[in-house]
Design a protein around this motif. Structure first.
Motif, PDB file in Angstrom:
ATOM      1  N   VAL A 204      -2.038   4.792  -4.624  1.00  0.00           N
ATOM      2  CA  VAL A 204      -2.989   5.882  -4.871  1.00  0.00           C
ATOM      3  C   VAL A 204      -2.302   7.239  -4.729  1.00  0.00           C
ATOM      4  O   VAL A 204      -1.445   7.416  -3.872  1.00  0.00           O
ATOM      5  CB  VAL A 204      -4.157   5.778  -3.857  1.00  0.00           C
ATOM      6  N   SER A 205      -2.694   8.190  -5.582  1.00  0.00           N
ATOM      7  CA  SER A 205      -2.257   9.588  -5.416  1.00  0.00           C
ATOM      8  C   SER A 205      -3.438  10.414  -4.941  1.00  0.00           C
ATOM      9  O   SER A 205      -4.536  10.316  -5.506  1.00  0.00           O
ATOM     10  CB  SER A 205      -1.772  10.171  -6.748  1.00  0.00           C
ATOM     11  N   LEU A 206      -3.195  11.239  -3.927  1.00  0.00           N
ATOM     12  CA  LEU A 206      -4.218  12.177  -3.462  1.00  0.00           C
ATOM     13  C   LEU A 206      -3.790  13.585  -3.863  1.00  0.00           C
ATOM     14  O   LEU A 206      -2.615  13.928  -3.773  1.00  0.00           O
ATOM     15  CB  LEU A 206      -4.376  12.104  -1.937  1.00  0.00           C
ATOM     16  N   MET A 207      -4.756  14.365  -4.289  1.00  0.00           N
ATOM     17  CA  MET A 207      -4.470  15.754  -4.716  1.00  0.00           C
ATOM     18  C   MET A 207      -5.153  16.699  -3.762  1.00  0.00           C
ATOM     19  O   MET A 207      -6.303  17.126  -4.010  1.00  0.00           O
ATOM     20  CB  MET A 207      -5.035  15.969  -6.115  1.00  0.00           C
TER      21      MET A 207
ATOM     22  N   THR B  11      -6.700   5.688  -9.572  1.00  0.00           N
ATOM     23  CA  THR B  11      -5.351   5.934  -9.068  1.00  0.00           C
ATOM     24  C   THR B  11      -5.205   7.351  -8.490  1.00  0.00           C
ATOM     25  O   THR B  11      -4.271   7.643  -7.769  1.00  0.00           O
ATOM     26  CB  THR B  11      -4.333   5.687 -10.201  1.00  0.00           C
ATOM     27  N   LEU B  12      -6.170   8.224  -8.810  1.00  0.00           N
ATOM     28  CA  LEU B  12      -6.028   9.644  -8.449  1.00  0.00           C
ATOM     29  C   LEU B  12      -7.338  10.191  -7.865  1.00  0.00           C
ATOM     30  O   LEU B  12      -8.403  10.011  -8.474  1.00  0.00           O
ATOM     31  CB  LEU B  12      -5.659  10.417  -9.725  1.00  0.00           C
ATOM     32  N   TYR B  13      -7.220  10.857  -6.703  1.00  0.00           N
ATOM     33  CA  TYR B  13      -8.414  11.423  -6.045  1.00  0.00           C
ATOM     34  C   TYR B  13      -8.137  12.847  -5.562  1.00  0.00           C
ATOM     35  O   TYR B  13      -7.149  13.076  -4.850  1.00  0.00           O
ATOM     36  CB  TYR B  13      -8.811  10.573  -4.823  1.00  0.00           C
ATOM     37  N   ASN B  14      -9.011  13.775  -5.910  1.00  0.00           N
ATOM     38  CA  ASN B  14      -8.932  15.121  -5.350  1.00  0.00           C
ATOM     39  C   ASN B  14      -9.381  15.097  -3.893  1.00  0.00           C
ATOM     40  O   ASN B  14     -10.300  14.343  -3.536  1.00  0.00           O
ATOM     41  CB  ASN B  14      -9.863  16.063  -6.110  1.00  0.00           C
TER      42      ASN B  14
ATOM     43  N   SER C  88       0.833  -1.198   0.000  1.00  0.00           N
ATOM     44  CA  SER C  88       0.000   0.000   0.000  1.00  0.00           C
ATOM     45  C   SER C  88       0.874   1.258   0.000  1.00  0.00           C
ATOM     46  O   SER C  88       1.854   1.330   0.750  1.00  0.00           O
ATOM     47  CB  SER C  88      -0.862  -0.088   1.265  1.00  0.00           C
ATOM     48  N   LEU C  89       0.510   2.228  -0.831  1.00  0.00           N
ATOM     49  CA  LEU C  89       1.276   3.487  -0.873  1.00  0.00           C
ATOM     50  C   LEU C  89       0.337   4.632  -1.203  1.00  0.00           C
ATOM     51  O   LEU C  89      -0.516   4.506  -2.083  1.00  0.00           O
ATOM     52  CB  LEU C  89       2.385   3.381  -1.931  1.00  0.00           C
ATOM     53  N   VAL C  90       0.497   5.728  -0.455  1.00  0.00           N
ATOM     54  CA  VAL C  90      -0.261   6.952  -0.758  1.00  0.00           C
ATOM     55  C   VAL C  90       0.736   8.054  -1.085  1.00  0.00           C
ATOM     56  O   VAL C  90       1.615   8.372  -0.277  1.00  0.00           O
ATOM     57  CB  VAL C  90      -1.149   7.383   0.432  1.00  0.00           C
ATOM     58  N   PHE C  91       0.603   8.602  -2.284  1.00  0.00           N
ATOM     59  CA  PHE C  91       1.454   9.704  -2.730  1.00  0.00           C
ATOM     60  C   PHE C  91       0.638  10.993  -2.708  1.00  0.00           C
ATOM     61  O   PHE C  91      -0.532  10.997  -3.097  1.00  0.00           O
ATOM     62  CB  PHE C  91       1.957   9.430  -4.157  1.00  0.00           C
TER      63      PHE C  91
ATOM     64  N   ALA D 184      -5.255  14.634   6.498  1.00  0.00           N
ATOM     65  CA  ALA D 184      -4.692  13.435   7.126  1.00  0.00           C
ATOM     66  C   ALA D 184      -5.751  12.336   7.207  1.00  0.00           C
ATOM     67  O   ALA D 184      -5.453  11.152   7.007  1.00  0.00           O
ATOM     68  CB  ALA D 184      -4.163  13.779   8.519  1.00  0.00           C
ATOM     69  N   ARG D 185      -6.983  12.721   7.479  1.00  0.00           N
ATOM     70  CA  ARG D 185      -8.071  11.736   7.513  1.00  0.00           C
ATOM     71  C   ARG D 185      -8.246  11.099   6.131  1.00  0.00           C
ATOM     72  O   ARG D 185      -8.533   9.901   6.020  1.00  0.00           O
ATOM     73  CB  ARG D 185      -9.379  12.388   7.963  1.00  0.00           C
ATOM     74  N   ALA D 186      -8.052  11.899   5.079  1.00  0.00           N
ATOM     75  CA  ALA D 186      -8.172  11.354   3.718  1.00  0.00           C
ATOM     76  C   ALA D 186      -7.042  10.353   3.432  1.00  0.00           C
ATOM     77  O   ALA D 186      -7.263   9.328   2.784  1.00  0.00           O
ATOM     78  CB  ALA D 186      -8.154  12.489   2.689  1.00  0.00           C
TER      79      ALA D 186
END
Ligand SMILES: NC(=O)c1ccc[n+]([C@@H]2O[C@H](COP(=O)([O-])OP(=O)(O)OC[C@H]3O[C@@H](n4cnc5c(N)ncnc54)[C@H](OP(=O)(O)O)[C@@H]3O)[C@@H](O)[C@H]2O)c1
Length: 319
Positions: A163-166, A234-237, A105-108, A220-222
């Motif tokens: 996953v990448s978070l924006m 793969t990408l979430y605002n 698992s990885l969050v960028f 941080a909750r996201a």
């Protein structure tokens, strides 16, 4: 669906930063206790061999990439090389080390400011790379887009659930209040506070651009939500889905700080992108929504700032 156990080993890169520290706090609050951290002094994430050795030894179950070279318009303009090189190296080293060591698992973390300057509003995830970038932060944007694409390529080629978070503009405790390098909201807090009660305050630009702001605890909750759930994309605002003008923001910060003097606008300074509002429907559909509203968040941040005014962080970019 929870995809991670409470005893999972989670490496939070950049744990002393505003976002990383909030992620560590949120993980602790939610019962995760096996959290691994390293300062940049102990592990320089630009060094490929050191990063691969570290991830290979620790073998974390999850990696959160909250380490980055971060700053406002002036910092981007002054340190273009660091904003491009440091960020590309940090994310490429960490994403590749996680992949090669089979980290599940990885969050960028990307950023709303990497969308095209004139992207239709509100911005959907698919608008990335559909137009010209804002020239003042192109260095940072190109680096961050590279990170988003590395994550996307791993999902496409190796079915990695990364996953990448924006996040939109973040604010909150541990923000950068250094006027040379800070973002608009912490800069306003500091300027109004230092001008108390009624000295005039000069703010950059015309005040007309519209911006969205999210409290760092919500961001941080996201991140934790992304670790705990399996995502289709793969990408979430990450944002609130609402924006205000910089002028309206200034009035809000002014009223929270108790400043009563004049606000002067220095229109010789750049405004940046005219409007930046996230379409957050993808993350809403997945089940996440922000909790902290702007006025309450500014009050809480101002209380933190006043308490910590003597130890607020200064610019740390090594040129
Ligand atoms: N702040 C925002 O408004 C915002 C908005 C959207 C997205 N984001 C994203 O959120 C992430 C974190 O931002 P932030 O505001 O928390 O930044 P920050 O407060 O400046 O923290 C960044 C952290 O990165 C670490 N770091 C920098 N260079 C490093 C290196 N070479 N090796 C190891 N660690 C290094 C630093 O670690 P040390 O303290 O150990 O030196 C620092 O604690 C970034 O990816 C940013 O793009 C932020």
């Amino acid at each position: 669906m929870t995809t991670i156990n409470k005893d999972a080993k989670i490496y939070v890169a950049g744990h002393r930063g505003m976002v990383g520290a909030a992620v560590v706090d949120e993980l602790h609050a939610r019962g995760y206790s096996n959290i691994v951290t390293r300062t940049s002094g102990k592990l320089d994430l630009r060094e490929q061999d050191a990063v691969h050795a570290f991830v290979g030894n620790e073998r974390p179950d999850a990696v959160v990439i909250a380490a980055a070279c971060v700053g406002g318009i002036l910092a981007n303009d002054t340190y273009p090389y660091q904003f491009l090189y440091d960020n590309v190296m940090i994310e490429a080293n960490l994403i590749d080390a996680a992949h090669r060591n089979d980290v599940p698992s990885l969050v960028f973390l990307g950023s709303s400011c990497i969308y095209p300057k004139f992207a239709p509003q509100p911005m959907k995830e698919e608008y990335l790379l559909t137009g010209e970038l804002e020239p003042t932060n192109q260095w940072y944007a190109i680096a961050k887009i590279t990170g988003v694409k590395l994550v996307e390529a791993l999902r496409k080629q190796y079915q990695r659930q990364y996953v990448s978070l924006m996040p939109t503009n973040l604010y909150g405790p541990r923000d950068n209040f250094d006027l040379q390098t800070s973002h608009v909201l912490p800069a306003m807090i500091r300027k109004f506070h230092e001008a108390l009660p009624d000295k005039p305050v000069t703010l950059w630009g015309t005040g007309s651009p519209r911006r969205e702001f999210l409290h760092v605890t919500d961001a941080a909750r996201a991140v934790v939500f992304a670790l705990e759930n399996k995502f289709d994309y793969t990408l979430y605002n990450v944002g609130t889905g609402t924006d205000i003008t910089i002028k309206e923001l200034a009035l809000l910060v002014q009223s929270v700080t108790g400043h009563t003097g004049e606000i002067q606008w220095d229109s010789s300074k750049p405004d940046g992108t005219p409007r930046k509002l996230m379409d957050v429907s993808r993350l809403h559909k997945a089940g996440w929504k922000h909790i902290i509203e702007l006025e309450k968040g500014i009050q809480q941040t101002y209380t933190w700032f006043v308490k910590n005014a003597d130890s607020i962080k200064e610019v740390r970019i090594e040129a």
